[in-house]
Design an enzyme around this catalytic site. Structure first.
Site, PDB file in Angstrom:
ATOM      1  N   GLY A  11       0.915  -1.215   0.048  1.00  9.61           N
ATOM      2  CA  GLY A  11       0.059   0.081  -0.176  1.00  9.61           C
ATOM      3  C   GLY A  11       0.777   1.389   0.071  1.00  9.61           C
ATOM      4  O   GLY A  11       2.009   1.249   0.368  1.00  9.61           O
ATOM      5  N   ARG A  12       0.284   2.387  -0.361  1.00 10.42           N
ATOM      6  CA  ARG A  12       0.976   3.628  -0.432  1.00 10.42           C
ATOM      7  C   ARG A  12       0.257   4.736  -0.276  1.00 10.42           C
ATOM      8  O   ARG A  12      -1.210   4.734  -0.611  1.00 10.42           O
ATOM      9  CB  ARG A  12       1.977   3.830  -1.560  1.00 10.42           C
ATOM     10  N   ASP A 220      -9.418  -0.341  -7.305  1.00 12.18           N
ATOM     11  CA  ASP A 220      -8.385   0.436  -7.843  1.00 12.18           C
ATOM     12  C   ASP A 220      -8.190   0.360  -9.413  1.00 12.18           C
ATOM     13  O   ASP A 220      -7.810   1.191 -10.152  1.00 12.18           O
ATOM     14  CB  ASP A 220      -7.116  -0.416  -7.251  1.00 12.18           C
ATOM     15  N   THR A 221      -8.745  -0.816  -9.808  1.00 11.95           N
ATOM     16  CA  THR A 221      -8.873  -0.802 -11.388  1.00 11.95           C
ATOM     17  C   THR A 221      -9.723   0.325 -11.921  1.00 11.95           C
ATOM     18  O   THR A 221      -9.429   1.053 -13.013  1.00 11.95           O
ATOM     19  CB  THR A 221      -9.546  -2.090 -11.824  1.00 11.95           C
ATOM     20  N   THR A 243      -0.353  -7.215  -9.630  1.00 11.85           N
ATOM     21  CA  THR A 243      -0.481  -8.245  -9.083  1.00 11.85           C
ATOM     22  C   THR A 243      -1.492  -9.239  -9.670  1.00 11.85           C
ATOM     23  O   THR A 243      -1.152 -10.279  -9.929  1.00 11.85           O
ATOM     24  CB  THR A 243      -0.828  -8.407  -7.455  1.00 11.85           C
ATOM     25  N   GLY A 386       1.804  -0.686 -12.734  1.00 16.55           N
ATOM     26  CA  GLY A 386       3.026  -1.329 -12.487  1.00 16.55           C
ATOM     27  C   GLY A 386       3.819  -2.137 -13.388  1.00 16.55           C
ATOM     28  O   GLY A 386       4.766  -2.040 -13.737  1.00 16.55           O
TER      29      GLY A 386
END
Length: 465
Positions: A11-12, A220-221, A243, A386
């Site tokens: 996480g960030r 998130d997508t 991921t 990513g």
């Protein structure tokens, strides 16, 4: 804005700035995430995530708003006082084994798809809730992970639609909870909280000086697709690569045909009422678990060795169920190759090449199926997230799909998060076209042209046989 972006492995918290011709994000705090096994159950450390979220927002300094996005399907259960009834269970926990067949005895796959439009995955929220059994008796509310953290920040209970649409309990056409469906499979409809549109101001965070908290595209997508730098009118596909990889098309309405059901495509809600017509592909999980098994972090060296290895020497069905749980991925890859009369090379670079070739082949299958089902051509593929950093994967995807790949932005989820926040807080971004124009203006994108060096048709046929 502070954009909290929670992935399945890390996480960030990002500090984002939005204005005329300005769009940037900067990482201010990163922290590990992942399953915690306690006894027989694989959990999430959601309290640790909340602690890190608060610390990261404070480190972001003076911000105007907060938005949280995360992976989908997992949830926390609250009692009548709003207290959490135990740590959320990880979607890779095997508690849903056999549950889909139990549900199918009550609701057919065709009816389930006609209502929810969702891909059949064993860890969908519906199956997880059914697996709870009598434990649901003490629960009064189910909150998906971003909604749970928003509740702890603001005290406001609700469910943001893009993430709610991943539960297999959401009527994708009516854009409401499928309460009749929930009742038929034994899930109390009262557990399902009021729905919110992305861009809704949830409330204020008393613990953080009363900052407004915005419900962004909290899957998130959904946030990542906001930041796909597609040109107006382009026939584009997207791959949100991390991921997991989520590969598909953006549609104005759900595609619920028999062909879509047979191909196991999902119809998830997007920002501004769009539909993300996509299929989950196993993604870079297999590669990360391979590195973990080898006890190495030398990804650059392994990618260089993979690039020098023969292409398509061995390919596997990267979406096969044996690659879902944690474990010894090289051994599983070798077993899959043996089962299909192939030999997995022993060199580590060649093993990585097998993973990436197989992933590009899965992207090709998925996007060609999406195009065929919807009748929409694909002239360009956008890779965000990513995986856009992985130059070899991007080139292999262009080669496999036979169309150019535009890779970037890497921080698509965080960018989409701050764009929706900014609009909610008054920035002039009236629609997705305006948001994407700002992404194109400000973000770096790399182009990969397809080559015909390898025979992807033959590799596909070999795997299918």
């Amino acid at each position: 804005m502070a954009a909290v972006d929670l992935g399945a492995s890390s996480g960030r918290v990002m500090a984002g700035t939005v204005g005329p011709s300005v769009l940037s994000v900067e990482e201010v705090r990163r922290f590990p995430n992942g399953g915690v096994r306690a006894g027989p159950v694989l959990y999430w450390d959601v309290l640790g995530l909340y602690r890190e979220t608060l610390a990261g927002i404070r480190e972001a300094g003076a911000v105007d708003g907060i938005g949280i996005d995360s992976w989908a399907v997992d949830y926390g259960l609250l009692d009548e006082r709003g207290a959490l009834l135990g740590n959320p269970v990880h979607y890779r926990d095997p508690r849903t084994d056999g549950v889909p067949s139990q549900v199918a005895a009550k609701v057919s796959d065709r009816e389930l798809y006609d209502v929810t439009g969702l891909q059949q995955l064993p860890f969908n929220t519906l199956y997880q809730l059914v697996s709870e059994g009598d434990r649901l008796d003490a629960a009064r509310t189910m909150l998906l992970i971003p909604d749970l953290l928003n509740f702890w920040l603001t005290g406001s209970i609700g469910a943001e639609r893009t993430n709610a649409s991943t539960t297999q309990l959401y009527d994708v056409r009516a854009r409401m909870w499928a309460v009749d469906l929930a009742s038929r499979v034994g899930i109390p409809p009262g557990l399902l909280p009021p729905l919110r549109d992305p861009g809704t101001v949830v409330g204020t965070a008393a613990e953080l000086s009363g900052l407004p908290v915005v419900a962004v595209g909290s899957h998130d997508t959904a946030s990542a697709v906001v930041a796909v730098p597609a040109s107006p009118g382009a026939n584009f596909a997207y791959i949100s690569s991390g991921t997991w990889s989520l590969a598909g098309l953006e549609l104005p309405a759900p595609e619920l045909s028999d062909a879509a059901l047979a191909a196991n495509f999902t119809n998830e809600g997007g920002v501004d009422g769009t539909i993300r017509f996509l299929r989950n592909v196993m993604g870079l999980w297999v590669l990360s678990e391979t590195l973990r098994t080898w006890s190495t972090s030398d990804l650059p060296g392994l990618l260089a060795a993979a690039a020098a290895s023969p292409g398509l020497a061995a390919v596997v069905d990267i979406d096969a169920p044996e690659f879902l749980p944690p474990g010894d991925m090289p051994a599983r890859l070798s077993a899959a190759c043996t089962a299909t009369a192939q030999r997995l090379p022993s060199e580590r670079g060649a093993v990585v090449r097998c993973i990436l070739d197989s992933l590009a082949l899965a992207y090709r299958r998925t996007l060609r199926a999406a195009s065929s089902i919807t009748g929409r051509p694909i002239d360009v593929v956008h890779i965000v997230g990513g995986g856009a950093r992985n130059e070899l994967l991007c080139q292999l995807t262009a080669d496999a799909c036979g169309v150019p790949v535009l890779a970037g932005p890497v921080e698509a989820a965080a960018l989409g998060n701050v764009l929706v926040q900014a609009r909610a807080l008054g920035e002039d971004l009236p629609d997705l076209a305006a948001m994407r124009a700002l992404v194109r203006e400000t973000q770096e994108v790399h182009r990969y042209e397809p080559s015909a060096r390898d025979d992807w048709d033959a590799a596909e046929a070999r795997l299918a046989s």
